[in-house]
Design a protein around this motif. Structure first.
Motif, PDB file in Angstrom:
ATOM      1  N   TRP A 202       0.832  -1.203   0.000  1.00 28.45           N
ATOM      2  CA  TRP A 202       0.000   0.000   0.000  1.00 28.45           C
ATOM      3  C   TRP A 202       0.870   1.259   0.000  1.00 28.45           C
ATOM      4  CZ3 TRP A 202      -4.692   1.512  -1.077  1.00 28.45           C
ATOM      5  CH2 TRP A 202      -5.220   2.684  -0.513  1.00 28.45           C
ATOM      6  N   GLU A 203       1.892   1.257   0.843  1.00 23.40           N
ATOM      7  CA  GLU A 203       2.790   2.402   0.918  1.00 23.40           C
ATOM      8  C   GLU A 203       3.529   2.624  -0.396  1.00 23.40           C
ATOM      9  OE1 GLU A 203       5.286   1.548   4.224  1.00 23.40           O
ATOM     10  OE2 GLU A 203       3.650   1.671   5.691  1.00 23.40           O
ATOM     11  N   ALA A 204       3.905   1.516  -1.050  1.00 26.25           N
ATOM     12  CA  ALA A 204       4.643   1.619  -2.306  1.00 26.25           C
ATOM     13  C   ALA A 204       3.802   2.215  -3.425  1.00 26.25           C
ATOM     14  CB  ALA A 204       5.145   0.233  -2.725  1.00 26.25           C
ATOM     15  N   MET A 205       2.475   2.156  -3.304  1.00 26.34           N
ATOM     16  CA  MET A 205       1.600   2.738  -4.328  1.00 26.34           C
ATOM     17  C   MET A 205       1.710   4.260  -4.355  1.00 26.34           C
ATOM     18  SD  MET A 205      -1.985   0.656  -3.980  1.00 26.34           S
ATOM     19  CE  MET A 205      -2.081  -1.133  -3.992  1.00 26.34           C
ATOM     20  N   GLY A 206       2.010   4.846  -3.183  1.00 28.00           N
ATOM     21  CA  GLY A 206       2.004   6.295  -3.093  1.00 28.00           C
ATOM     22  C   GLY A 206       0.582   6.838  -3.101  1.00 28.00           C
ATOM     23  N   SER A 207       0.422   8.097  -2.815  1.00 31.54           N
ATOM     24  CA  SER A 207      -0.922   8.664  -2.680  1.00 31.54           C
ATOM     25  C   SER A 207      -1.708   8.603  -3.989  1.00 31.54           C
ATOM     26  CB  SER A 207      -0.844  10.110  -2.180  1.00 31.54           C
ATOM     27  OG  SER A 207      -0.071  10.901  -3.069  1.00 31.54           O
ATOM     28  N   GLU A 208      -1.054   8.841  -5.114  1.00 32.61           N
ATOM     29  CA  GLU A 208      -1.756   8.792  -6.394  1.00 32.61           C
ATOM     30  C   GLU A 208      -2.159   7.364  -6.743  1.00 32.61           C
ATOM     31  OE1 GLU A 208       0.304  10.714  -9.551  1.00 32.61           O
ATOM     32  OE2 GLU A 208       0.392  12.663  -8.531  1.00 32.61           O
ATOM     33  N   GLY A 209      -1.258   6.434  -6.507  1.00 29.14           N
ATOM     34  CA  GLY A 209      -1.573   5.027  -6.776  1.00 29.14           C
ATOM     35  C   GLY A 209      -2.684   4.512  -5.879  1.00 29.14           C
ATOM     36  N   GLN A 210      -2.672   4.938  -4.635  1.00 26.16           N
ATOM     37  CA  GLN A 210      -3.736   4.542  -3.717  1.00 26.16           C
ATOM     38  C   GLN A 210      -5.088   5.054  -4.188  1.00 26.16           C
ATOM     39  OE1 GLN A 210      -2.364   6.103   0.012  1.00 26.16           O
ATOM     40  NE2 GLN A 210      -0.648   4.667   0.156  1.00 26.16           N
ATOM     41  N   LYS A 211      -5.106   6.303  -4.644  1.00 23.97           N
ATOM     42  CA  LYS A 211      -6.358   6.883  -5.142  1.00 23.97           C
ATOM     43  C   LYS A 211      -6.835   6.146  -6.386  1.00 23.97           C
ATOM     44  CE  LYS A 211      -8.580  11.193  -6.543  1.00 23.97           C
ATOM     45  NZ  LYS A 211      -9.219  10.582  -7.732  1.00 23.97           N
ATOM     46  N   ARG A 212      -5.908   5.842  -7.298  1.00 27.01           N
ATOM     47  CA  ARG A 212      -6.282   5.102  -8.511  1.00 27.01           C
ATOM     48  C   ARG A 212      -6.863   3.740  -8.156  1.00 27.01           C
ATOM     49  NH1 ARG A 212      -1.469   7.050 -10.662  1.00 27.01           N
ATOM     50  NH2 ARG A 212      -0.440   5.051 -10.211  1.00 27.01           N
ATOM     51  N   HIS A 213      -6.233   3.079  -7.185  1.00 27.41           N
ATOM     52  CA  HIS A 213      -6.706   1.757  -6.796  1.00 27.41           C
ATOM     53  C   HIS A 213      -8.137   1.832  -6.267  1.00 27.41           C
ATOM     54  CE1 HIS A 213      -6.511  -2.364  -5.299  1.00 27.41           C
ATOM     55  NE2 HIS A 213      -7.159  -1.911  -4.248  1.00 27.41           N
ATOM     56  N   ILE A 214      -8.397   2.760  -5.360  1.00 25.90           N
ATOM     57  CA  ILE A 214      -9.738   2.878  -4.780  1.00 25.90           C
ATOM     58  C   ILE A 214     -10.755   3.312  -5.830  1.00 25.90           C
ATOM     59  CG2 ILE A 214     -11.120   4.188  -3.113  1.00 25.90           C
ATOM     60  CD1 ILE A 214      -8.726   4.054  -1.218  1.00 25.90           C
TER      61      ILE A 214
END
Length: 254
Positions: A202-214
């Protein structure tokens, strides 16, 4: 009407019980009266799980990727007079690996992931099924992954392959074991922050990656380990008496 989620007459064995999904599954069964056998290679952590579950839960250390260890585990259970009614093959994961190009993957890395995710489910099912056949009742529930139905977020080839293989094993065993009133089903979780490995991911996704995932999840939020445990309870319950060979995606919708 009898409560279909009363497991007070059942014994449940859960692998990978030291944390995450495995711990949540142990707790869910314990709260509904089951005798629980919590198994994991991490002795201290699985002891914590048993302590949280209470007096009707025992913790056993075992490496489910080893045929010898699995045989010893079931011999230990037999010596205690314990017969497994419900087997939850939850142990798995990426064993500390990260995605890398195919040409850089060593055979040892490939084998390590297949051993715990696919071989372990095979060995545990093989060891448990004799007693289930004798009593003409059994539930085998495998925990795969959305990676087994599509592609892995980790990019790890062995993980996606092993989880897909586990789904194939589920379907094959369902047809083989059905005549003995043994059902075999599969829960395919989406990404859940449930253990140190998924936290790092999750941390490796970064904030943008986390948002894209959700944003790609229909319900626009992550799930919890308890959501996976609830699906397992269904497959183990009387409500699933005529359900076998199925894969239930618990992923918030894709």
């Amino acid at each position: 009407m009898q409560n279909p989620f009363d497991f007070s007459q059942r014994t449940v064995l859960v692998t990978g019980a030291a944390q995450g999904f495995g711990r949540a599954i142990c707790l869910a069964f314990s709260q509904r009266g089951a005798q629980v056998v919590a198994c994991d290679i991490q002795k201290d952590r699985v002891d914590e799980t048993a302590a949280l579950c209470g007096a009707r839960c025992i913790a056993l250390e075992s490496d489910i990727s080893s045929p010898e260890a699995v045989s010893a585990l079931f011999a230990s259970l037999a010596a205690r007079g314990i017969s497994v009614d419900i087997l939850v093959n939850n142990a798995g994961g990426v064993v500390g690996q990260k995605g890398q190009p195919l040409e850089d993957v060593t055979f040892e890395q490939w084998q390590a992931i297949v051993a715990v995710n696919l071989n372990g489910a095979f060995l545990m099912s093989q060891a448990a099924v004799g007693a289930m056949k004798q009593q003409k009742f059994g539930r085998i529930i495998n925990i795969s992954s959305g990676a087994g139905l599509g592609v892995s977020l980790t990019g790890i080839q062995a993980y996606a392959s092993a989880k897909a293989g586990q789904i194939g094993l589920t379907r094959q065993l369902a047809h083989e074991l059905g005549p003995w009133n043994i059902t075999v089903n599969n829960v395919a979780p989406g990404f859940v922050r449930s253990n140190p490995s998924t936290e790092k991911q999750w941390e490796a996704m970064g904030s943008e990656g986390q948002k894209r995932h959700i944003d790609n999840v229909a319900m626009k939020r992550l799930g919890a380990a308890e959501d996976i445990a609830h699906a397992v309870l269904y497959f183990a319950s009387d409500w699933a008496n005529w359900v076998t060979g199925q894969v239930l995606s618990v992923d918030g919708g894709k």
